[in-house]
Motif scaffolding. Structure first.
Motif, PDB file in Angstrom:
ATOM      1  N   LEU A   1      16.228 117.194  95.305  1.00  0.00           N
ATOM      2  CA  LEU A   1      15.841 117.283  96.713  1.00  0.00           C
ATOM      3  C   LEU A   1      15.516 118.717  97.110  1.00  0.00           C
ATOM      4  CD1 LEU A   1      18.237 114.812  98.553  1.00  0.00           C
ATOM      5  CD2 LEU A   1      15.882 114.451  97.799  1.00  0.00           C
ATOM      6  N   ASP A   2      16.297 119.654  96.587  1.00  0.00           N
ATOM      7  CA  ASP A   2      16.019 121.068  96.871  1.00  0.00           C
ATOM      8  C   ASP A   2      14.635 121.457  96.356  1.00  0.00           C
ATOM      9  OD1 ASP A   2      18.493 121.297  98.041  1.00  0.00           O
ATOM     10  OD2 ASP A   2      19.455 122.212  96.295  1.00  0.00           O
ATOM     11  N   TYR A   3      14.286 120.956  95.176  1.00  0.00           N
ATOM     12  CA  TYR A   3      12.969 121.247  94.609  1.00  0.00           C
ATOM     13  C   TYR A   3      11.867 120.678  95.517  1.00  0.00           C
ATOM     14  CZ  TYR A   3       8.938 121.348  91.490  1.00  0.00           C
ATOM     15  OH  TYR A   3       7.684 121.585  90.963  1.00  0.00           O
ATOM     16  N   LEU A   4      12.028 119.426  95.946  1.00  0.00           N
ATOM     17  CA  LEU A   4      11.019 118.782  96.777  1.00  0.00           C
ATOM     18  C   LEU A   4      10.887 119.461  98.134  1.00  0.00           C
ATOM     19  CD1 LEU A   4      11.695 115.002  96.018  1.00  0.00           C
ATOM     20  CD2 LEU A   4       9.935 116.477  95.044  1.00  0.00           C
ATOM     21  N   ASP A   5      11.992 119.985  98.643  1.00  0.00           N
ATOM     22  CA  ASP A   5      11.937 120.718  99.908  1.00  0.00           C
ATOM     23  C   ASP A   5      11.090 121.980  99.775  1.00  0.00           C
ATOM     24  OD1 ASP A   5      13.456 118.938 101.340  1.00  0.00           O
ATOM     25  OD2 ASP A   5      15.352 119.960 100.964  1.00  0.00           O
ATOM     26  N   GLY A   6      11.210 122.637  98.629  1.00  0.00           N
ATOM     27  CA  GLY A   6      10.483 123.890  98.420  1.00  0.00           C
ATOM     28  C   GLY A   6       9.080 123.709  97.899  1.00  0.00           C
ATOM     29  N   GLN A   7       8.863 122.628  97.144  1.00  0.00           N
ATOM     30  CA  GLN A   7       7.549 122.382  96.552  1.00  0.00           C
ATOM     31  C   GLN A   7       7.208 120.903  96.689  1.00  0.00           C
ATOM     32  OE1 GLN A   7       6.813 124.422  92.709  1.00  0.00           O
ATOM     33  NE2 GLN A   7       8.925 125.095  92.803  1.00  0.00           N
ATOM     34  N   PRO A   8       6.637 120.502  97.807  1.00  0.00           N
ATOM     35  CA  PRO A   8       6.311 119.091  98.035  1.00  0.00           C
ATOM     36  C   PRO A   8       5.462 118.514  96.912  1.00  0.00           C
ATOM     37  CG  PRO A   8       6.017 120.363 100.035  1.00  0.00           C
ATOM     38  CD  PRO A   8       6.252 121.362  98.930  1.00  0.00           C
ATOM     39  N   VAL A   9       5.728 117.273  96.575  1.00  0.00           N
ATOM     40  CA  VAL A   9       5.035 116.590  95.482  1.00  0.00           C
ATOM     41  C   VAL A   9       4.390 115.318  96.010  1.00  0.00           C
ATOM     42  CG1 VAL A   9       5.335 115.394  93.274  1.00  0.00           C
ATOM     43  CG2 VAL A   9       6.597 117.507  93.732  1.00  0.00           C
ATOM     44  N   GLN A  10       3.206 115.009  95.515  1.00  0.00           N
ATOM     45  CA  GLN A  10       2.552 113.751  95.836  1.00  0.00           C
ATOM     46  C   GLN A  10       2.405 112.933  94.567  1.00  0.00           C
ATOM     47  OE1 GLN A  10      -1.172 114.725  97.697  1.00  0.00           O
ATOM     48  NE2 GLN A  10      -0.229 115.097  99.685  1.00  0.00           N
ATOM     49  N   GLU A  11       2.811 111.677  94.628  1.00  0.00           N
ATOM     50  CA  GLU A  11       2.646 110.749  93.510  1.00  0.00           C
ATOM     51  C   GLU A  11       3.431 111.169  92.279  1.00  0.00           C
ATOM     52  OE1 GLU A  11      -1.449 109.782  92.704  1.00  0.00           O
ATOM     53  OE2 GLU A  11      -2.004 110.116  94.782  1.00  0.00           O
ATOM     54  N   GLY A  12       4.651 111.687  92.447  1.00  0.00           N
ATOM     55  CA  GLY A  12       5.485 112.041  91.310  1.00  0.00           C
ATOM     56  C   GLY A  12       6.072 110.809  90.646  1.00  0.00           C
ATOM     57  N   LEU A  13       6.538 110.979  89.400  1.00  0.00           N
ATOM     58  CA  LEU A  13       7.219 109.922  88.657  1.00  0.00           C
ATOM     59  C   LEU A  13       8.675 110.333  88.518  1.00  0.00           C
ATOM     60  CD1 LEU A  13       7.383 107.384  86.858  1.00  0.00           C
ATOM     61  CD2 LEU A  13       6.520 108.786  84.952  1.00  0.00           C
ATOM     62  N   TYR A  14       9.594 109.452  88.951  1.00  0.00           N
ATOM     63  CA  TYR A  14      11.018 109.791  89.025  1.00  0.00           C
ATOM     64  C   TYR A  14      11.860 108.778  88.247  1.00  0.00           C
ATOM     65  CZ  TYR A  14       9.218 112.411  93.047  1.00  0.00           C
ATOM     66  OH  TYR A  14       8.497 113.243  93.865  1.00  0.00           O
ATOM     67  N   PHE A  15      12.698 109.279  87.335  1.00  0.00           N
ATOM     68  CA  PHE A  15      13.658 108.442  86.610  1.00  0.00           C
ATOM     69  C   PHE A  15      15.048 108.747  87.161  1.00  0.00           C
ATOM     70  CE2 PHE A  15      10.022 108.600  83.790  1.00  0.00           C
ATOM     71  CZ  PHE A  15       9.962 107.310  83.263  1.00  0.00           C
TER      72      PHE A  15
END
Length: 257
Positions: A45-59
């Motif tokens: 979540l900290d990463y996404l807050d700092g570097q927004p991602v579109q269409e990522g793949l999450y396991f």
């Protein structure tokens, strides 16, 4: 590029997932990256807050003992930030699968760890291919793409990542120069010139993306890219290339002497 993330608090299982994903991306030469593999949900979540991602793949796992976030809550927060996220749960808690629908998480898959290592590996690899196929199809609809065939598979990369194409050492072999890597595949530069009018044939051996040029040395007839790579520019092509750049108002420096 399709960014991939793993959150798994078991060190051995985290290492296994990291290896499966990294190897499958490398072997298939997908335009993907294993961006983050961590045991901590909050780190993602900290990463996404700092570097927004579109269409990522999450396991993700379902439970992270002794952490504030569980997998379902993490997935919901991911969905809030990355509405097109492709989420795969890898968990021993098969009975929790129905909750992903109740929470409107819309996972791509729910892999049960108890099925065995071989089955888990197969399913993870399948999910990577499905996610990548959807990602490339969505990309085609939203931005200009460059397509090439290799090993019986069709690959798409954003045209904005293409620097140039050059003829290879052997007959009908091409080298695609991307911003971060090289790709060799079978083809003819004349066919690529016809198929991709956005690119410019500056030499019998070079087809360039003119928007990626940063400098042109007219005296030595060279074109430069931001990463330091260069291409030869034929004398009869120089005038037309300069006119195209000036008309399009692209930022390119010209060395006259």
């Amino acid at each position: 590029m399709l960014k991939t993330f793993v959150v798994e608090d078991n060190p051995e299982q985290l290492a296994t997932l990291r290896e499966i994903i990294a190897n499958h991306i490398m072997i298939n030469e997908f335009d993907m990256a294993l961006t983050l593999a961590t045991p901590r949900a909050q780190e993602l979540l900290d990463y996404l807050d700092g570097q927004p991602v579109q269409e990522g793949l999450y396991f993700l796992d379902i439970e992270y003992p002794e952490q504030e976030l569980n997998g379902l809550t993490l997935a919901s927060k991911i969905r809030e930030q990355d509405v097109n996220a492709k989420i795969v749960f890898v968990s021993t808690h098969a009975e929790m699968a129905f909750l992903t629908f109740e929470r409107r998480i819309e996972p791509l898959d729910f892999i049960v760890k108890d099925l065995g290592a071989a089955t888990v590996k197969e399913k993870v690899e399948t999910d990577i291919r499905v996610a990548y196929e959807r990602y490339t199809k969505q990309g085609v609809a939203s931005e200009a793409m460059f397509s090439y065939a290799k090993g019986g598979q069709l690959f798409n990369v954003p045209l904005a990542q293409v620097l140039f194409i050059e003829t290879g050492m052997s007959r009908n072999r091409l080298v695609l120069h991307l911003e971060e890597r090289l790709v060799q595949y079978n083809g003819k530069i004349s066919d690529e010139t016809t198929a991709h009018p956005e690119l410019f044939r500056v030499h019998k051996s070079f087809l360039v993306n003119p928007q990626k040029l940063v400098r042109i040395d007219k005296k030595h007839q060279l074109g430069y890219f931001a990463n330091g790579e260069t291409v030869d520019i034929a004398t009869r092509k120089m005038r037309d290339l300069v006119k195209l750049i000036q008309k399009s108002q692209w930022t390119v420096t010209f060395d006259e002497n």
